[in-house]
Write a protein that holds these residues in place. Structure first.
Motif, PDB file in Angstrom:
ATOM      1  N   ALA A  31       0.725  -1.266  -0.003  1.00 38.73           N
ATOM      2  CA  ALA A  31      -0.165   0.079  -0.110  1.00 38.73           C
ATOM      3  C   ALA A  31       0.740   1.244   0.091  1.00 38.73           C
ATOM      4  O   ALA A  31       0.453   2.419  -0.628  1.00 38.73           O
ATOM      5  CB  ALA A  31      -1.017   0.018   1.210  1.00 38.73           C
ATOM      6  N   LEU A  32       1.988   1.124   0.628  1.00 36.26           N
ATOM      7  CA  LEU A  32       2.986   2.395   0.690  1.00 36.26           C
ATOM      8  C   LEU A  32       3.342   2.640  -0.708  1.00 36.26           C
ATOM      9  O   LEU A  32       3.904   3.887  -0.876  1.00 36.26           O
ATOM     10  CB  LEU A  32       4.288   1.884   1.534  1.00 36.26           C
ATOM     11  CG  LEU A  32       3.874   1.731   2.978  1.00 36.26           C
ATOM     12  CD1 LEU A  32       5.224   1.080   3.556  1.00 36.26           C
ATOM     13  CD2 LEU A  32       3.241   3.003   3.737  1.00 36.26           C
ATOM     14  N   GLN A  33       3.312   1.936  -1.688  1.00 40.33           N
ATOM     15  CA  GLN A  33       3.801   2.405  -3.125  1.00 40.33           C
ATOM     16  C   GLN A  33       2.778   3.281  -3.818  1.00 40.33           C
ATOM     17  O   GLN A  33       3.617   4.159  -4.701  1.00 40.33           O
ATOM     18  CB  GLN A  33       3.783   1.074  -3.668  1.00 40.33           C
ATOM     19  CG  GLN A  33       4.589  -0.082  -3.524  1.00 40.33           C
ATOM     20  CD  GLN A  33       6.096   0.238  -2.911  1.00 40.33           C
ATOM     21  OE1 GLN A  33       7.045   0.941  -3.653  1.00 40.33           O
ATOM     22  NE2 GLN A  33       6.495  -0.102  -1.649  1.00 40.33           N
ATOM     23  N   SER A  34       1.667   3.344  -3.363  1.00 38.94           N
ATOM     24  CA  SER A  34       0.778   4.449  -3.877  1.00 38.94           C
ATOM     25  C   SER A  34       1.346   5.678  -3.516  1.00 38.94           C
ATOM     26  O   SER A  34       1.273   6.970  -4.098  1.00 38.94           O
ATOM     27  CB  SER A  34      -0.612   4.498  -3.196  1.00 38.94           C
ATOM     28  OG  SER A  34      -1.013   3.264  -3.758  1.00 38.94           O
ATOM     29  N   LEU A  35       1.858   6.032  -2.243  1.00 41.07           N
ATOM     30  CA  LEU A  35       2.393   7.269  -1.847  1.00 41.07           C
ATOM     31  C   LEU A  35       3.805   7.461  -2.559  1.00 41.07           C
ATOM     32  O   LEU A  35       4.149   8.905  -2.889  1.00 41.07           O
ATOM     33  CB  LEU A  35       2.627   7.215  -0.034  1.00 41.07           C
ATOM     34  CG  LEU A  35       3.480   8.383   0.383  1.00 41.07           C
ATOM     35  CD1 LEU A  35       2.524   9.550   0.467  1.00 41.07           C
ATOM     36  CD2 LEU A  35       3.700   8.071   1.969  1.00 41.07           C
ATOM     37  N   LEU A  36       4.545   6.313  -2.516  1.00 36.10           N
ATOM     38  CA  LEU A  36       5.869   6.806  -3.353  1.00 36.10           C
ATOM     39  C   LEU A  36       5.668   7.333  -4.726  1.00 36.10           C
ATOM     40  O   LEU A  36       6.238   8.072  -5.295  1.00 36.10           O
ATOM     41  CB  LEU A  36       6.632   5.501  -3.246  1.00 36.10           C
ATOM     42  CG  LEU A  36       7.952   5.422  -4.163  1.00 36.10           C
ATOM     43  CD1 LEU A  36       8.883   6.378  -3.359  1.00 36.10           C
ATOM     44  CD2 LEU A  36       8.665   4.079  -4.410  1.00 36.10           C
ATOM     45  N   VAL A  37       4.905   6.450  -5.521  1.00 37.58           N
ATOM     46  CA  VAL A  37       4.722   6.686  -7.124  1.00 37.58           C
ATOM     47  C   VAL A  37       3.899   7.861  -7.057  1.00 37.58           C
ATOM     48  O   VAL A  37       4.013   8.846  -7.972  1.00 37.58           O
ATOM     49  CB  VAL A  37       3.892   5.567  -7.494  1.00 37.58           C
ATOM     50  CG1 VAL A  37       3.398   5.774  -9.157  1.00 37.58           C
ATOM     51  CG2 VAL A  37       4.559   4.349  -7.307  1.00 37.58           C
ATOM     52  N   GLY A  38       2.891   8.171  -5.942  1.00 37.58           N
ATOM     53  CA  GLY A  38       2.391   9.529  -6.318  1.00 37.58           C
ATOM     54  C   GLY A  38       3.126  10.769  -5.923  1.00 37.58           C
ATOM     55  O   GLY A  38       3.004  11.653  -6.669  1.00 37.58           O
ATOM     56  N   VAL A  39       4.019  10.578  -5.163  1.00 39.81           N
ATOM     57  CA  VAL A  39       4.947  11.656  -4.829  1.00 39.81           C
ATOM     58  C   VAL A  39       5.871  12.177  -5.936  1.00 39.81           C
ATOM     59  O   VAL A  39       5.868  13.150  -6.405  1.00 39.81           O
ATOM     60  CB  VAL A  39       5.554  11.738  -3.523  1.00 39.81           C
ATOM     61  CG1 VAL A  39       6.680  12.624  -3.551  1.00 39.81           C
ATOM     62  CG2 VAL A  39       4.647  11.532  -2.451  1.00 39.81           C
ATOM     63  N   LEU A  41      -3.307  11.825 -11.572  1.00 40.33           N
ATOM     64  CA  LEU A  41      -3.020  10.199 -11.107  1.00 40.33           C
ATOM     65  C   LEU A  41      -2.305  10.442  -9.663  1.00 40.33           C
ATOM     66  O   LEU A  41      -2.673   9.701  -8.619  1.00 40.33           O
ATOM     67  CB  LEU A  41      -2.278   9.609 -11.907  1.00 40.33           C
ATOM     68  CG  LEU A  41      -1.934   8.031 -11.478  1.00 40.33           C
ATOM     69  CD1 LEU A  41      -3.554   7.583 -11.264  1.00 40.33           C
ATOM     70  CD2 LEU A  41      -1.400   7.336 -12.629  1.00 40.33           C
ATOM     71  N   GLY A  42      -1.209  11.411  -9.657  1.00 39.77           N
ATOM     72  CA  GLY A  42      -0.645  11.518  -8.480  1.00 39.77           C
ATOM     73  C   GLY A  42      -1.380  11.737  -7.228  1.00 39.77           C
ATOM     74  O   GLY A  42      -1.116  11.369  -5.980  1.00 39.77           O
ATOM     75  N   VAL A  43      -2.207  12.936  -7.408  1.00 40.79           N
ATOM     76  CA  VAL A  43      -3.109  13.321  -6.283  1.00 40.79           C
ATOM     77  C   VAL A  43      -4.004  12.100  -5.839  1.00 40.79           C
ATOM     78  O   VAL A  43      -4.248  12.143  -4.615  1.00 40.79           O
ATOM     79  CB  VAL A  43      -4.141  14.585  -6.870  1.00 40.79           C
ATOM     80  CG1 VAL A  43      -5.226  14.951  -5.651  1.00 40.79           C
ATOM     81  CG2 VAL A  43      -2.990  15.643  -6.686  1.00 40.79           C
ATOM     82  N   LEU A  44      -4.591  11.509  -6.826  1.00 38.84           N
ATOM     83  CA  LEU A  44      -5.385  10.251  -6.563  1.00 38.84           C
ATOM     84  C   LEU A  44      -4.744   9.236  -5.671  1.00 38.84           C
ATOM     85  O   LEU A  44      -5.254   8.656  -4.878  1.00 38.84           O
ATOM     86  CB  LEU A  44      -5.970   9.662  -7.855  1.00 38.84           C
ATOM     87  CG  LEU A  44      -7.095  10.424  -8.595  1.00 38.84           C
ATOM     88  CD1 LEU A  44      -7.312   9.777 -10.040  1.00 38.84           C
ATOM     89  CD2 LEU A  44      -8.396  10.793  -7.919  1.00 38.84           C
ATOM     90  N   LEU A  45      -3.570   8.770  -6.008  1.00 40.27           N
ATOM     91  CA  LEU A  45      -2.754   8.164  -5.352  1.00 40.27           C
ATOM     92  C   LEU A  45      -2.229   8.381  -4.062  1.00 40.27           C
ATOM     93  O   LEU A  45      -2.459   7.861  -2.679  1.00 40.27           O
ATOM     94  CB  LEU A  45      -1.445   7.869  -6.085  1.00 40.27           C
ATOM     95  CG  LEU A  45      -1.577   6.864  -7.391  1.00 40.27           C
ATOM     96  CD1 LEU A  45      -0.243   7.101  -8.147  1.00 40.27           C
ATOM     97  CD2 LEU A  45      -2.303   5.316  -6.718  1.00 40.27           C
TER      98      LEU A  45
END
Length: 283
Positions: A7-15, A62-66
């Motif tokens: 689940a943390l990958q959403s934060l990494l990819v989003g940033v 997409l970054g904001v959504l993640l």
């Protein structure tokens, strides 16, 4: 635990996506960067700028959504698809180097950074992070971070450090200072080892590249380092009234002045103004 770390990958990819979108949408040199990139050389500057802006808008959305809740199951696969797009785009730029060898990627900063294997590895790592995020099944990253703060923070820091290490745009913040520290500690030319800087400068001054830009130089050698079989030598310069840096690539293992190359880089934007065997004397 595995699902929480995924689940943390959403934060990494989003940033990463938001940071990349910031350059494309809000940097005052974005249009110039798009025009000077390989995209500009292949699509023409008029088409490259709109394409650059559209890509930035998609990255920002997409970054904001993640990063923000909620996290639908569709978001991580979409991030992986965009990361795969990055791989294809950077791979295409690698191919485009034959057409525009001095053109940059324009991915993470306004600094001109020609595409190398590091850039492709960076996109591949981002793709893997997106695919890992699919395993989270829509789990939001904040509860996962709170459930195992030490492990989660360690994983994010390790991934972020690897992304930075693979990003040539950030070399000035960590790689060059490390090279200077290593040079001070190891004294690479002590006892006559290595190629003396004076030998490289003498070869440089015999080259056509140096003669064609000599009138633009405003300093002595400002910085130098070895990179594989080349010695990179930097001088301050002025080009069309703008402060710039002249970066020479000099063969380190042979005397071949005809192989010396030069690039003039704008100090304020990082854009490559001229690259090749030399440049016109335009002050």
């Amino acid at each position: 635990m595995f699902q929480s770390l995924a689940a943390l990958q959403s934060l990494l990819v989003g940033v990463v996506l938001i940071w990349s979108a910031r350059v494309k949408l809000f940097d005052r040199h974005a249009a110039e960067l798009a025009g000077n990139s390989a995209l500009g050389r292949l699509l023409s500057a008029g088409r490259a700028v709109p394409a650059y802006r559209v890509l930035g808008g998609a990255e920002l959305l997409l970054g904001v959504l993640l990063v923000l809740p909620p996290a639908p199951v569709a978001e991580p696969p979409a991030a992986a698809a965009l990361a795969a797009g990055f791989v294809g785009f950077v791979g295409y730029l690698w191919y485009a180097r034959r057409v525009a060898p001095a053109a940059s990627c324009g991915c993470l900063s306004a600094r001109a950074t020609p595409v190398t294997g590091r850039g492709i590895a960076w996109a591949g790592l981002l793709l893997l992070a997106g695919l890992f995020g699919v395993a989270a099944g829509g789990t939001y990253w904040l509860p996962a971070l709170a459930a195992a703060p030490a492990a989660s923070t360690g994983l994010l820091l390790a991934e972020a450090a690897l992304l930075v290490a693979l990003s040539p745009e950030f070399d000035g913040y960590w790689l060059l200072p490390l090279r200077r520290i290593r040079a001070r500690l190891t004294h690479p030319l002590r006892d006559g080892a290595g190629v003396p800087l004076l030998a490289s400068v003498q070869q440089l001054q015999l080259s056509t590249a140096y003669r064609q830009v000599a009138a633009l130089l405003t300093s002595d050698v400002r910085e130098h380092w070895l990179e594989e079989s080349w010695r990179m030598v930097c001088y301050s310069a002025r080009y069309q009234g703008r402060p710039a840096t002249a970066v020479f690539a000099v063969p380190a293992g042979e005397v071949a002045p005809d192989r010396v190359r030069v690039a003039l880089v704008d100090d304020s934007t990082g854009a490559t103004l001229v690259a090749g065997a030399g440049a016109d004397r335009d002050q």
